[in-house]
Design a protein around this motif. Structure first.
Motif, mmCIF file in Angstrom:
data_model
loop_
_atom_site.group_PDB
_atom_site.id
_atom_site.type_symbol
_atom_site.label_atom_id
_atom_site.label_comp_id
_atom_site.label_asym_id
_atom_site.label_seq_id
_atom_site.Cartn_x
_atom_site.Cartn_y
_atom_site.Cartn_z
ATOM 1 N N ILE A 1 0.706 -1.160 -0.211
ATOM 2 C CA ILE A 1 0.152 0.034 -0.180
ATOM 3 C C ILE A 1 1.012 1.070 0.055
ATOM 4 C CG2 ILE A 1 -1.936 -0.852 1.069
ATOM 5 C CD1 ILE A 1 -1.191 0.191 3.488
ATOM 6 N N LYS A 2 2.114 1.353 0.619
ATOM 7 C CA LYS A 2 3.001 1.975 0.699
ATOM 8 C C LYS A 2 3.548 3.006 -1.182
ATOM 9 C CE LYS A 2 7.551 4.577 3.052
ATOM 10 N NZ LYS A 2 7.545 3.798 3.789
ATOM 11 N N THR B 1 -7.289 0.030 -6.536
ATOM 12 C CA THR B 1 -6.271 1.208 -5.665
ATOM 13 C C THR B 1 -5.921 0.779 -4.035
ATOM 14 O OG1 THR B 1 -8.154 2.689 -5.379
ATOM 15 C CG2 THR B 1 -6.764 3.084 -7.463
ATOM 16 N N PRO B 2 -4.663 1.501 -3.588
ATOM 17 C CA PRO B 2 -4.455 0.632 -1.946
ATOM 18 C C PRO B 2 -6.174 0.863 -1.589
ATOM 19 C CG PRO B 2 -2.839 1.373 -3.175
ATOM 20 C CD PRO B 2 -3.693 1.929 -3.967
ATOM 21 N N GLU B 3 -6.552 2.839 -1.544
ATOM 22 C CA GLU B 3 -7.973 3.212 -0.869
ATOM 23 C C GLU B 3 -8.484 2.398 -0.652
ATOM 24 O OE1 GLU B 3 -5.299 6.507 -2.734
ATOM 25 O OE2 GLU B 3 -5.714 4.247 -3.476
ATOM 26 N N ALA B 4 -8.648 1.959 -2.000
ATOM 27 C CA ALA B 4 -10.432 0.677 -2.249
ATOM 28 C C ALA B 4 -9.955 -0.712 -1.978
ATOM 29 C CB ALA B 4 -10.236 0.406 -3.583
ATOM 30 N N ILE B 5 -9.203 -1.061 -1.418
ATOM 31 C CA ILE B 5 -8.787 -2.647 -0.821
ATOM 32 C C ILE B 5 -9.048 -2.146 0.663
ATOM 33 C CG2 ILE B 5 -6.621 -4.502 -0.066
ATOM 34 C CD1 ILE B 5 -6.352 -3.981 -3.627
ATOM 35 N N VAL C 1 -5.163 3.270 10.296
ATOM 36 C CA VAL C 1 -4.005 3.334 10.306
ATOM 37 C C VAL C 1 -2.936 3.145 9.192
ATOM 38 C CG1 VAL C 1 -1.846 3.382 11.469
ATOM 39 C CG2 VAL C 1 -4.178 3.279 13.205
ATOM 40 N N LYS C 2 -3.753 2.244 8.798
ATOM 41 C CA LYS C 2 -2.814 2.047 7.539
ATOM 42 C C LYS C 2 -2.732 3.103 6.047
ATOM 43 C CE LYS C 2 -3.656 -2.977 7.793
ATOM 44 N NZ LYS C 2 -1.897 -3.329 7.918
ATOM 45 N N ARG C 3 -4.492 3.681 6.139
ATOM 46 C CA ARG C 3 -4.457 4.712 4.783
ATOM 47 C C ARG C 3 -3.704 5.768 5.643
ATOM 48 N NH1 ARG C 3 -9.904 3.708 6.754
ATOM 49 N NH2 ARG C 3 -10.984 2.382 5.498
ATOM 50 N N LEU C 4 -2.534 5.325 6.446
ATOM 51 C CA LEU C 4 -1.694 6.923 6.577
ATOM 52 C C LEU C 4 -0.773 6.594 5.830
ATOM 53 C CD1 LEU C 4 -1.358 7.339 10.637
ATOM 54 C CD2 LEU C 4 -3.120 8.903 8.816
ATOM 55 N N HIS C 5 -0.280 5.680 5.251
ATOM 56 C CA HIS C 5 0.587 4.865 3.797
ATOM 57 C C HIS C 5 0.127 6.067 2.822
ATOM 58 C CE1 HIS C 5 3.048 2.442 6.222
ATOM 59 N NE2 HIS C 5 2.346 1.250 6.480
ATOM 60 N N LEU C 6 -0.903 6.180 2.686
ATOM 61 C CA LEU C 6 -1.433 7.044 1.591
ATOM 62 C C LEU C 6 -1.131 8.170 1.008
ATOM 63 C CD1 LEU C 6 -4.291 4.116 1.269
ATOM 64 C CD2 LEU C 6 -2.322 3.943 -0.007
#
Length: 425
Positions: free
Chosen positions: A233-234, A253-257, A276-281
């Motif tokens: 995702i990063k 996309t990472p956002e959609a997954i 928290v993983k969304r912070l990678h995006l």
């Protein structure tokens, strides 16, 4: 042989990530890739290793293949450059069917970076990087210039590293040389098979950041294999989550997954803490930064105290900058008062006062990086610097919470930067 193509409107393909459509990015230098009903069967196995895989990768896009060990993701990758020959199906690069091309000639047009770097131990760094350009018949001067350019591109000083042998390099340095070699002949396509899997976590983070920076500059088409979903995702514009035999469970996309996993299998890869993983995006330069009073080491103590008094009622800290406007230390009001009582009037701020800045982050780092730095620093805030190291603002918990919840009126670090010094990459 395989000509680069450019995507229309800067899109990353179906469902393409906003990271692939940034208006300031150059036109793609990569080539589109299509896998059409690709299958690989081994004679001694009843089930195919890869079965009937169809996948489109847009020019200039970074697509991540992620899945459990043994699912066929590396086999799929190696079929693209025909290190493994497909049993059936087609592979096209830039619209050209490569299954009928001489495989050795094909590989010279495709960069390839692997976990163990694959550097030849008896060759110097320069000789390793020059290998493919020499095989392609480049003139000697052009090869020499390209080696210098590639070393600088991956952040290694040519004068220091060109003559070294791989055994005299750290793991991270070897990986950077591996990437430089993969890019040396300027291929439109770069294949990466768990390239950062053998290094320590800190080095891995730095290599990921460097790859993202390189891709912003070069816009190659990258297919990247990993088993680490956080890495996926990063780094990726889109992610293909693979089941056994490289069957695609979800390609988006990472956002959609993260927001909507297709099924329990994909949800298992996402794991806990999707918020928290969304912070990678999102990158630090994309959000509204907080600000704190700042003074330089040449400012008198009275000026620093006045800045605190003129700030909000909650302003109890001041950030001391050095002469290059780089963050140096945090000063509390008590530090300033104590220093004023010990120093004659008009004296500049003492460098020894306050608490040294232990953590700082660049504008191109992710908000996940910012969170880790903030927690490690313990001050409740972390200083942000531009590309030249100059102060650009501050990230605090409010910054991160606003970013996670999509607070309106966000502005990038460039707009929030009070000095105009540090330009983002």
């Amino acid at each position: 042989m395989v000509e680069p193509t450019s995507p229309t409107s800067g899109a990353a393909g179906p469902g393409g990530s906003a990271r692939s459509a940034e208006p300031d990015r150059p036109a793609a230098a990569g080539a589109s890739i299509r896998l059409d009903n690709l299958t690989k069967r081994y004679p001694d196995s009843q089930a195919p290793a890869v079965e009937d895989v169809t996948l489109d990768v847009a020019a200039g896009e970074t697509v991540i293949l992620v899945g459990p060990s043994g699912c066929g993701k590396s086999t799929t990758l190696k079929m693209i450059n025909r290190l493994i020959e497909p049993t059936s199906g087609r592979i096209t690069i830039g619209g050209e069917d490569v299954t009928g091309i001489n495989p050795v000639a094909l590989r010279r047009t495709i960069g390839y970076a692997i976990q163990a770097t694959g550097l030849f131990p008896h060759m110097t760094v320069a000789e390793n990087i020059a290998l493919v350009p020499k095989m392609a018949g480049w003139p000697r001067a052009k090869v020499r210039d390209r080696v210098e350019e590639m070393l600088e591109l991956v952040g290694l000083d040519p004068g220091e590293f060109r003559g070294r042998y791989p055994r005299r390099l750290s793991g991270g340095q070897q990986q950077r040389v591996g990437v430089a070699r993969a890019l040396a002949a300027d291929p439109p396509v770069l294949l990466m098979d768990e390239p950062f899997g053998a290094v320590d976590p800190i080095t891995r983070e730095r290599l990921q950041d460097q790859l993202i920076r390189l891709q912003r500059e070069l816009r190659k088409t990258i297919v990247f294999v990993t088993h680490d979903f956080d890495e996926a995702i990063k780094v990726g514009d889109r992610i293909a989550v693979l089941r056994d035999r490289s069957q695609i469970a979800q390609f988006d996309t990472p956002e959609a997954i993260l927001a909507s996993p297709a099924d329990d299998f994909v949800a298992g890869f996402v794991g806990a803490g999707a918020g928290v993983k969304r912070l990678h995006l999102k990158r630090v330069r994309e959000v509204k930064l907080a600000d704190v009073p700042t003074a330089t080491v040449d400012d008198p103590l009275e000026t620093a105290l006045h800045l605190l008094d003129a700030g909000s009622a909650s302003a109890d800290h001041l950030l001391l900058l050095d002469r290059e406007r780089r963050p140096h230390s945090w000063l509390r009001r008590e530090d300033l008062t104590r220093a004023r009582s010990a120093e004659p009037a008009g004296e500049p701020l003492p460098l020894s006062a306050g608490t040294p800045v232990r953590s700082r982050i660049g504008v191109d780092m992710t908000l996940r990086d910012a969170l880790e730095a903030l927690l490690a620093d313990g001050a409740g805030r972390v200083a942000v610097t531009g590309q030249d190291g100059a102060y650009a603002g501050v990230v605090d918990m409010s910054t991160l919470l606003n970013a996670m919840h999509g607070a309106p009126g966000e502005r990038g670090a460039e707009e929030a930067r009070p000095t105009g010094r540090g330009e983002p990459a």
